[in-house]
Scaffold this active site. Structure first.
Site, PDB file in Angstrom:
ATOM      1  N   ILE A  10       0.849  -1.190   0.000  1.00 41.54           N
ATOM      2  CA  ILE A  10       0.000   0.000   0.000  1.00 41.54           C
ATOM      3  C   ILE A  10       0.883   1.238   0.000  1.00 41.54           C
ATOM      4  CG2 ILE A  10      -1.867   1.226   1.187  1.00 41.54           C
ATOM      5  CD1 ILE A  10      -2.393  -1.451   2.703  1.00 41.54           C
ATOM      6  N   ASP A  57       8.840   6.700  -2.337  1.00 41.46           N
ATOM      7  CA  ASP A  57       8.377   7.982  -2.856  1.00 41.46           C
ATOM      8  C   ASP A  57       7.941   7.733  -4.288  1.00 41.46           C
ATOM      9  OD1 ASP A  57       7.982  10.484  -3.919  1.00 41.46           O
ATOM     10  OD2 ASP A  57       9.911  11.311  -3.285  1.00 41.46           O
ATOM     11  N   ASN A  85      -2.544   4.234  -3.279  1.00 41.75           N
ATOM     12  CA  ASN A  85      -3.334   5.138  -2.452  1.00 41.75           C
ATOM     13  C   ASN A  85      -2.700   6.522  -2.302  1.00 41.75           C
ATOM     14  OD1 ASN A  85      -5.145   5.954  -0.032  1.00 41.75           O
ATOM     15  ND2 ASN A  85      -3.073   5.966   0.829  1.00 41.75           N
ATOM     16  N   TYR A 149      -7.357  18.442  -9.128  1.00 40.75           N
ATOM     17  CA  TYR A 149      -7.486  17.143  -8.453  1.00 40.75           C
ATOM     18  C   TYR A 149      -8.411  16.213  -9.237  1.00 40.75           C
ATOM     19  CZ  TYR A 149      -8.379  13.685  -4.813  1.00 40.75           C
ATOM     20  OH  TYR A 149      -8.501  12.513  -4.117  1.00 40.75           O
ATOM     21  N   LYS A 153      -7.641  12.404 -11.139  1.00 38.71           N
ATOM     22  CA  LYS A 153      -8.386  11.175 -10.898  1.00 38.71           C
ATOM     23  C   LYS A 153      -9.114  10.708 -12.156  1.00 38.71           C
ATOM     24  CE  LYS A 153      -7.074  10.724  -6.686  1.00 38.71           C
ATOM     25  NZ  LYS A 153      -6.122   9.647  -6.318  1.00 38.71           N
ATOM     26  N   VAL A 182     -14.386  10.763   2.689  1.00 37.67           N
ATOM     27  CA  VAL A 182     -13.870   9.832   3.698  1.00 37.67           C
ATOM     28  C   VAL A 182     -12.999  10.613   4.664  1.00 37.67           C
ATOM     29  CG1 VAL A 182     -12.488   7.758   4.115  1.00 37.67           C
ATOM     30  CG2 VAL A 182     -13.864   7.935   2.023  1.00 37.67           C
TER      31      VAL A 182
END
Length: 296
Positions: A10, A57, A85, A149, A153, A182
């Site tokens: 992750i 990184d 993530n 942003y 995505k 979230v």
């Protein structure tokens, strides 16, 4: 050393964020979690619980390559699940963007996952694994002041569609997590401010509320989101070529996600009109018009 447990890497596991919650949830399900972050010091708590901690990184190719080699040694050359993530928020009017700032967001949100997947592909292929790309409902909704942003995505969505087809012959699956609001530390970082030349200074109070929108509107606890995502990711390949019972290609969870999913079935002009009302664009127009008239 290789393990019989499912291995899960992750990115972006800083405490307080979605990645950290995912690490805890995968670990609780008996997976061998490989938690990563740019600063490995923040991973000490997870390492103390028995997880592997690796510096990574995603904007640095040398770091990606070093992490791949270390993970290959840890897992014996296989990786069951890669969760992309790590992300960077970017809230500012489209007319006020700065090129270096935008580039940094694209480096983290778009190029990072792309080159991480490329590096770890041999390990995923060896395991007939799964790629999880964390996207956002903003990618298909007109998320005011979120053009940068949302566009990163949106790029991940399109990239994932093609990636899914290209990896299918190798038995590797791709799930896109369309995350709604979230609870996360992503909005707690230092915020951008409207520049002195911004046309939106008369509605700066509105902009300030927009900066923390994701943390104040139908926000879902991080652990709740993590449980749902992990459950979906661990479904496996399913049956009938993945048509039944397997990990979904598209996973929707988080505050407002169901509403945006329903809006996605409407014509663009209609969904954008509904979102315009939700964000109060008519009120913004009135305030901005009044401010301009006072200045003239």
């Amino acid at each position: 050393m290789a393990s019989e447990k499912k291995t899960v890497l992750i990115t972006g596991c800083t405490p307080g964020g979605i990645g950290h919650a995912l690490a805890l949830e995968f670990h609780s399900r008996g997976c061998h979690v490989i938690a990563t972050a740019r600063n490995p010091d923040v991973l000490k708590g997870l390492a103390a619980m028995g997880m592997s901690a690796v510096q990574l990184d995603v904007t640095n190719q040398d770091s990606i390559n070093a992490a791949r080699d270390e993970v290959s040694h840890i897992t014996g050359g296989k990786l069951d699940i890669l969760v992309n993530n790590a992300g960077r928020t970017h809230t500012i009017p489209a007319l006020d963007i700065e090129i270096d700032d935008v580039r940094q967001t694209y480096e983290t949100n778009v190029f990072g996952p792309m080159f991480t997947i490329k590096a770890f592909a041999p390990l995923l292929i060896a395991a007939r694994g799964l790629v999880v790309n964390v996207s956002s409902i903003s990618s298909i909704s007109a998320y005011i002041f979120g053009s940068v942003y949302a566009s990163t995505k949106g790029a991940i969505n399109s990239y994932s569609r093609v990636l899914r087809l290209e990896l299918k012959p190798f038995g590797v699956r791709v799930m896109v997590a369309m995350a709604g609001t979230v609870r996360s530390h992503i909005a707690s970082h230092p915020h951008r401010a409207l520049p002195a030349t911004s046309l939106y200074l008369p509605v700066n109070d509105y902009f300030q509320r927009r900066l923390v929108f994701s943390q104040n509107n139908a926000t879902v606890p991080t652990d709740v989101f993590a449980r749902k995502l992990v459950s979906a990711a661990l479904r496996g390949e399913g049956y009938l070529g993945g048509l039944v019972g397997g990990t979904p290609d598209w996973f929707w969870a988080g505050g407002l996600s169901t509403k945006v999913w329903l809006l996605s079935f409407l014509p663009a002009w209609m969904s954008e009109g509904i979102i315009s009302m939700f964000f109060g664009v008519a009120g913004l127009k009135k305030r901005l018009t009044e401010a301009r008239e006072k200045q003239s």
